[in-house]
Scaffold this motif. Structure first.
Motif, short mmCIF file in Angstrom:
data_model
loop_
_atom_site.label_atom_id
_atom_site.label_comp_id
_atom_site.label_asym_id
_atom_site.label_seq_id
_atom_site.Cartn_x
_atom_site.Cartn_y
_atom_site.Cartn_z
N GLY A 155 0.81 -1.21 0.00
CA GLY A 155 0.00 0.00 0.00
C GLY A 155 0.84 1.26 0.00
N GLN A 174 -9.19 3.68 -5.01
CA GLN A 174 -8.55 2.49 -4.45
C GLN A 174 -9.53 1.32 -4.56
OE1 GLN A 174 -6.26 0.91 -0.41
NE2 GLN A 174 -7.65 2.65 -0.22
N MET A 176 -10.19 -1.89 -3.49
CA MET A 176 -9.74 -2.70 -2.37
C MET A 176 -10.16 -4.16 -2.53
SD MET A 176 -10.39 -0.11 0.84
CE MET A 176 -12.17 -0.10 0.65
N LEU A 179 -12.02 -6.68 3.04
CA LEU A 179 -11.48 -6.20 4.31
C LEU A 179 -11.61 -7.24 5.41
CD1 LEU A 179 -12.61 -2.47 4.20
CD2 LEU A 179 -10.48 -3.52 3.43
N ARG A 185 -6.94 -5.47 4.38
CA ARG A 185 -6.83 -4.45 5.43
C ARG A 185 -5.45 -3.80 5.42
NH1 ARG A 185 -9.39 -8.43 8.50
NH2 ARG A 185 -7.57 -8.78 9.84
N ALA A 188 -5.07 -1.53 2.28
CA ALA A 188 -5.95 -0.37 2.34
C ALA A 188 -5.50 0.62 3.41
CB ALA A 188 -7.39 -0.81 2.59
N GLU A 189 -5.21 0.11 4.60
CA GLU A 189 -4.83 0.99 5.70
C GLU A 189 -3.51 1.70 5.42
OE1 GLU A 189 -4.87 -1.55 9.08
OE2 GLU A 189 -7.06 -1.79 9.08
N SER A 192 -4.05 4.40 2.63
CA SER A 192 -4.78 5.56 3.14
C SER A 192 -3.93 6.38 4.10
CB SER A 192 -6.07 5.11 3.84
OG SER A 192 -6.92 4.45 2.93
N ASP A 206 -12.47 5.07 -1.79
CA ASP A 206 -12.27 3.66 -1.44
C ASP A 206 -13.43 2.82 -1.94
OD1 ASP A 206 -9.89 4.16 -0.12
OD2 ASP A 206 -10.88 4.53 1.81
N PRO A 208 -14.61 -1.13 -1.80
CA PRO A 208 -14.40 -2.50 -1.32
C PRO A 208 -14.95 -3.53 -2.29
CG PRO A 208 -16.25 -1.50 -0.16
CD PRO A 208 -15.71 -0.45 -1.08
N HIS A 236 -5.82 -3.52 -5.70
CA HIS A 236 -5.23 -4.41 -4.70
C HIS A 236 -4.77 -5.74 -5.29
CE1 HIS A 236 -6.65 -2.74 -0.54
NE2 HIS A 236 -6.12 -1.80 -1.31
#
Length: 355
Positions: A155, A174, A176, A179, A185, A188-189, A192, A206, A208, A236
C-alpha cells in the motif's frame, strides 16, 4: 590399561557405527547412512503434507497452484492431492477435515477470510498438526509459519508511486480487496495512511470490491462518471482487477500515453505476466510483484521443516527475507519489488519466467 576380548569387540563395534553415522564413504550401516546423507525421500519420511488452494479464478493464484507440485518435487515433500476451497471458508474447513482424515501430518493453506479460520487452527493444534499459511495471516489461531510479503509495504509503495505521478494533488480510486482479509486491510490501511501523511491534497475514493472483478468494474465505472477528473487507480489485486479495469478505461478512451493529460496512472499488486504486458503496452504504469514462486517454495519448505522438528527465530534469513514475531506464530516476509517500465523485463521476476 589392557582391554579384554569382549571389551575390545565392543569398542570396535562402537567405532564402526560412529564412522557410519558420520557418513563414511564405505559405511556398513545402511540406516545410519540414510540419516547422515539426507535425500528428498528422507525428508518426505516426516509425513504427508496436505495443501488447500484458495481459489482458481485469479491469474496469480493459478500461477501459485502450478508452482506447488514443481516445488514439492524439488524440496522432497510427500504432497497429497491438493484441494481447492474456492474462496469459501466453509469449504476450507471441510477440505482441512478431509486432509486430516486422509493422513496429513502438516497443512498448507491460504485462508481468504482470516477471521473465520481460528477454530480450525485450534483443531489442528490439538491434533499436533503444524500449519503454514500462505499470503494471508490468520487473525487468531497458532501457526508454525506465515509465508507472505509485507502487505503494508504494498500500500505504501502504491501511494508513493501515485502521489509522485500526480504531483501530490488530484483524485484516485482504491479498488480494495476484501477487508475480512488481513491482506485487504493491510494494503488499504497503509495506502490511506500514506496518502493522508504525504499527499493530503489527493482525494481517495475507497471501493471495497471483495476481490471481485465484476464489482470492481461497476464501482470504477460509477466513480469515473461522477468524477471524470480521476487521475489515479490503485488495484489491490491485478489477478482479479486488471482485466475489468482496462475494459472500463478503454471504453472511456483513457488508455493513452503518460504524457497525455487524459492518462490515468494505474498501479497494481501481484506481478502476473498480464500486468507486465500491460506495463509494456503503457496500459498500466506499475505493479508490486508478489512472489508466487517463492510462496509455493517456502510454504512447502516450512511444512517440511515442521515435520522435521526444526524451529526458527525472528531475524534475517538466507533467502533475502525477514522473519518477524507475531502474536500467534512467525511470519517470513518475502521480498516484493515495485515493477515499472524500467525493470519490467528483469528475468529474475517470476512473472517473466511463466511459460
Amino acid at each position: 590399561m589392557k582391554l579384554g576380548t569382549a571389551a575390545t569387540g565392543a569398542a570396535l563395534l562402537a567405532i564402526t557405527f560412529t564412522l557410519s553415522a558420520c557418513g563414511s564413504s564405505e559405511p556398513t550401516d545402511t540406516a545410519a547412512t540414510t540419516a547422515a546423507q539426507p535425500t528428498a525421500d528422507a525428508g518426505a519420511a516426516g509425513g504427508k503434507v496436505g495443501i488447500d488452494f484458495p481459489r482458481a479464478d485469479s491469474d496469480f493464484w493459478n500461477s501459485y497452484n502450478k508452482y506447488v507440485p514443481q516445488m514439492a518435487t524439488e524440496i522432497g515433500v510427500d504432497l497429497m492431492p491438493p484441494t481447492n476451497s474456492q474462496n469459501d471458508v466453509a469449504k476450507l474447513v471441510a477440505n482441512t477435515q478431509a486432509l486430516i482424515g486422509q493422513g496429513a501430518k502438516a497443512i498448507v493453506m491460504a485462508p481468504q477470510d482470516t477471521g473465520a479460520i481460528a477454530s480450525t487452527l485450534q483443531t489442528l493444534e490439538d491434533k499436533k498438526i503444524p500449519v503454514v499459511t500462505v499470503d494471508t495471516r490468520p487473525d487468531k489461531g497458532n501457526v508454525y509459519m506465515v509465508v507472505r510479503a509485507d502487505n503494508k509495504a504494498y500500500g505504501t509503495k502504491a501511494c508513493e508511486f501515485l502521489g509522485e505521478k500526480l504531483d501530490g494533488k488530484g483524485k484516485v480510486v482504491q479498488l480494495m480487496g476484501a477487508l475480512s482479509s488481513i491482506n485487504g486491510r493491510d494494503r488499504a490501511e497503509a495506502f490511506s495512511a500514506c496518502m493522508k501523511e504525504k499527499f493530503p491534497a489527493i482525494t481517495v475514493f475507497d471501493e471495497p470490491t471483495e476481490w471481485d472483478g465484476t464489482k470492481a468494474a461497476s464501482m470504477l465505472q460509477t466513480r469515473l462518471q461522477q468524477h471524470p477528473d480521476i487521475k489515479g487507480i490503485y488495484m489491490h489485486a491485478g489477478g482479479v482487477h486488471l482485466a475489468p479495469t482496462l475494459q472500463v478505461l478503454k471504453a472511456k478512451g483513457l488508455i493513452v500515453p503518460p504524457e497525455d493529460p487524459k492518462h490515468v496512472f494505474v498501479v497494481s499488486n501481484d506481478g502476473i505476466p498480464q500486468e507486465f504486458e500491460a506495463i509494456r503496452k503503457g496500459e498500466i504504469d506499475a505493479t508490486v510483484s508478489q512472489p508466487a514462486d517463492l510462496y509455493a517454495k517456502y510454504a512447502l519448505f516450512y511444512a517440511k521443516a515442521a515435520l522435521d522438528g526444526k524451529t526458527f527465530q525472528p531475524g534475517p534469513t538466507d533467502h533475502d527475507s525477514t522473519i518477524i514475531q507475531l502474536p500467534n506464530g512467525l511470519e517470513d516476509q518475502l521480498p516484493a519489488p515495485l515493477v515499472t517500465k524500467e525493470n519490467v523485463d528483469d528475468q529474475e521476476l517470476w512473472g517473466n519466467q511463466v511459460k
